[in-house]
Scaffold this active site. Structure first.
Site, PDB file in Angstrom:
ATOM      1  N   TRP A  91     -53.915 -47.277 -23.296  1.00  0.00           N
ATOM      2  CA  TRP A  91     -55.076 -48.230 -23.486  1.00  0.00           C
ATOM      3  C   TRP A  91     -56.087 -47.934 -22.679  1.00  0.00           C
ATOM      4  CZ3 TRP A  91     -56.628 -51.367 -19.662  1.00  0.00           C
ATOM      5  CH2 TRP A  91     -55.662 -51.852 -18.638  1.00  0.00           C
ATOM      6  N   GLU A 134     -57.430 -55.561  -7.318  1.00  0.00           N
ATOM      7  CA  GLU A 134     -57.236 -54.421  -8.223  1.00  0.00           C
ATOM      8  C   GLU A 134     -58.567 -53.470  -7.843  1.00  0.00           C
ATOM      9  OE1 GLU A 134     -54.974 -53.068 -10.303  1.00  0.00           O
ATOM     10  OE2 GLU A 134     -53.730 -55.100 -10.659  1.00  0.00           O
ATOM     11  N   HIS A 175     -56.975 -51.316 -14.565  1.00  0.00           N
ATOM     12  CA  HIS A 175     -57.064 -52.683 -14.296  1.00  0.00           C
ATOM     13  C   HIS A 175     -58.445 -53.363 -13.613  1.00  0.00           C
ATOM     14  CE1 HIS A 175     -52.596 -51.490 -13.932  1.00  0.00           C
ATOM     15  NE2 HIS A 175     -52.794 -51.264 -14.888  1.00  0.00           N
ATOM     16  N   GLU A 225     -45.912 -53.757  -6.716  1.00  0.00           N
ATOM     17  CA  GLU A 225     -45.880 -53.441  -8.097  1.00  0.00           C
ATOM     18  C   GLU A 225     -45.174 -54.723  -8.847  1.00  0.00           C
ATOM     19  OE1 GLU A 225     -48.030 -51.647  -9.586  1.00  0.00           O
ATOM     20  OE2 GLU A 225     -47.899 -49.796  -8.351  1.00  0.00           O
ATOM     21  N   THR A 228     -47.656 -57.808  -8.704  1.00  0.00           N
ATOM     22  CA  THR A 228     -48.739 -57.738  -9.398  1.00  0.00           C
ATOM     23  C   THR A 228     -48.285 -57.857 -10.908  1.00  0.00           C
ATOM     24  OG1 THR A 228     -48.712 -55.604  -9.455  1.00  0.00           O
ATOM     25  CG2 THR A 228     -50.317 -56.540  -8.142  1.00  0.00           C
ATOM     26  N   GLU A 258     -47.989 -52.531 -14.708  1.00  0.00           N
ATOM     27  CA  GLU A 258     -47.410 -53.011 -13.210  1.00  0.00           C
ATOM     28  C   GLU A 258     -45.954 -52.809 -13.395  1.00  0.00           C
ATOM     29  OE1 GLU A 258     -49.331 -52.751 -11.545  1.00  0.00           O
ATOM     30  OE2 GLU A 258     -51.415 -53.991 -11.698  1.00  0.00           O
ATOM     31  N   HIS A 261     -45.045 -49.114 -13.483  1.00  0.00           N
ATOM     32  CA  HIS A 261     -45.124 -48.536 -12.094  1.00  0.00           C
ATOM     33  C   HIS A 261     -43.904 -48.890 -11.381  1.00  0.00           C
ATOM     34  CE1 HIS A 261     -49.676 -48.205 -12.773  1.00  0.00           C
ATOM     35  NE2 HIS A 261     -48.854 -47.268 -13.530  1.00  0.00           N
TER      36      HIS A 261
HETATM   37 FE   LIG Z   1     -50.171 -51.737  -9.592  1.00  0.00          FE
HETATM   38 FE   LIG Z   2     -52.933 -52.883 -11.049  1.00  0.00          FE
END
Ligand SMILES: [Fe+2]
Ligand SMILES: [Fe+2]
Length: 392
Positions: A91, A134, A175, A225, A228, A258, A261
């Site tokens: 995206w 971010e 982000h 991660e 977030t 996130e 990740h």
């Molecule tokens: Fe992240």
């Molecule tokens: Fe992020």
């Protein structure tokens, strides 16, 4: 194991004092009279240097362990890079924003602003804080490239570790971009103050105390991660409650990244537990003893010396990111890595295992006690929303 110790450069300071502004932190301040130019540099350094005073340890991982990461190159190619998404399948911020080339652009912006009117100020403080976090992405790429054995040595290195770091950065870049553009269009926030905060924050950097060690570094990123993922998930949930489904979608799509990740980073640490359980449990305990500092802990807007604490208090009160979330993440990681079931550890390793496993219940007891204490109703102005007051 030789530890190299280095302190922040003090050469430009004729005299240096420490001023405690709150428990657990201290700030540098000048005690000598300086010529005008030095004063300028001093003011720059004051807000662009590490503010927390602790010894900065570097290269704490024994050099022979670098071989572990070299030998994992192939493994990372097959098990970590698969968690990246191809650009063509990714995206982009534009997918969730009014299209400036379309006829209906202005109408769409008007609708976006109308929906934003229904959302309270304290939510915007959380969203802005998340966006600023971010936007300090250059710092996080730098941080990953401090790690021995996995850093991108050339800027375009073909190793799996370097490919991951660059592609991860490229994914993350969307982000801040998406949130920034949304907030700009919303008309609810003081963009100039926000932009200043980002400039200060990138200039300040961060010190997650990972000591150039990929053991500490990947434990830190696993934690972050997930943190977030939790906070963007919560801002999505709140946006939905305010009836703004489009904003909920924006926060939700970021949270999903996130999560992906987190899966990759926790997999790396899982592998380290398999190869070197003793070294990894010691690193986990070390990181938790030092506490996981948030990536934007040095944020400043040119006005509020306790901006991060104030932002964190609002996030806590709104349930966007709370002390309970911190404990939940720790508990999640302990289970994810089966820390309780590790066997064959050294004496030191066992102590680290006991420490890490006992930490979540300890935090829960502290939380309960903190909750039972009556909280004073305090409000502070946030420059990000034109100095309107928000309850902490
Ligand atoms: Fe992240
Ligand atoms: Fe992020």
């Amino acid at each position: 194991m030789a530890l190299k110790l280095s302190l922040p450069s003090q050469s430009s300071f004729p005299s240096l004092g420490l001023q405690r502004s709150r428990p657990g932190s201290a700030r540098f301040f000048m005690t000598a009279t300086l010529p005008p130019k030095s004063k300028e540099i001093d003011s720059l350094r004051k807000h662009l240097s590490p503010r927390e005073v602790h010894v900065q340890v570097t290269h704490s991982m024994p050099p022979e362990k670098i071989e572990i990461f070299k030998s994992l190159e192939d493994w990372a190619e097959h098990h970590i890079l698969v968690h990246l998404k191809a650009v063509e399948k990714s995206w982009q911020p534009q997918d969730f924003l009014p299209d400036p080339s379309s006829e209906g652009f202005l109408d769409e912006v008007r609708e976006l602003r109308k929906r934003a009117e229904e959302i309270p100020d304290d939510y915007f403080v959380c969203l802005v804080g998340d966006m600023i976090t971010e936007e300090a992405l250059p710092t996080y790429q730098t941080m990953l490239n401090t790690l021995d054995g996995v850093r991108d040595e050339t800027g375009a290195s073909p190793t799996s570790w370097a490919v991951w770091t660059r592609a991860w950065t490229a994914e993350e870049n969307r982000h801040g971009d998406l949130l920034n553009k949304y907030l700009y269009l919303s008309g609810r926030v003081d963009m100039r103050q926000i932009e200043k905060t980002i400039q200060y924050l990138i200039g300040s950097g961060m010190d997650p105390r990972t000591e150039n060690s990929p053991y500490l570094g990947f434990i830190y990123t696993s934690f972050q991660e997930r943190a977030t993922f939790v906070s963007h998930g919560n801002t999505a949930r709140h946006a939905k409650d305010y009836g703004d489904m489009k904003l909920a979608q924006i926060c939700g799509i970021i949270a999903a990244d996130e999560r992906r990740h987190e899966t990759a980073y926790t997999k790396i640490v899982e592998k380290l537990f398999e190869i070197d359980p003793d070294g990894t449990v010691l690193a986990f305990a070390d990181m938790m003893k030092k506490k996981i500092s948030m990536p934007a802990h040095l944020m400043y807007d040119g006005q509020d010396d306790n901006l991060f604490e104030h932002f964190s208090s609002v996030a806590q009160r709104l349930g966007v990111y709370t002390a309970k979330d911190y404990t939940d993440i720790l508990e999640f990681l302990v289970n994810r890595w089966n820390v309780e079931k590790l066997t064959g550890l050294s004496g030191e390793g066992q102590k680290a295992q006991d420490f890490v496993c006992g930490l979540a219940p300890r935090f829960r007891r502290l939380e309960e006690r903190a909750q039972s204490r009556a909280k004073q109703a305090t409000t502070v102005p946030f420059s990000w929303i034109f100095n309107r007051e928000v309850l902490l």
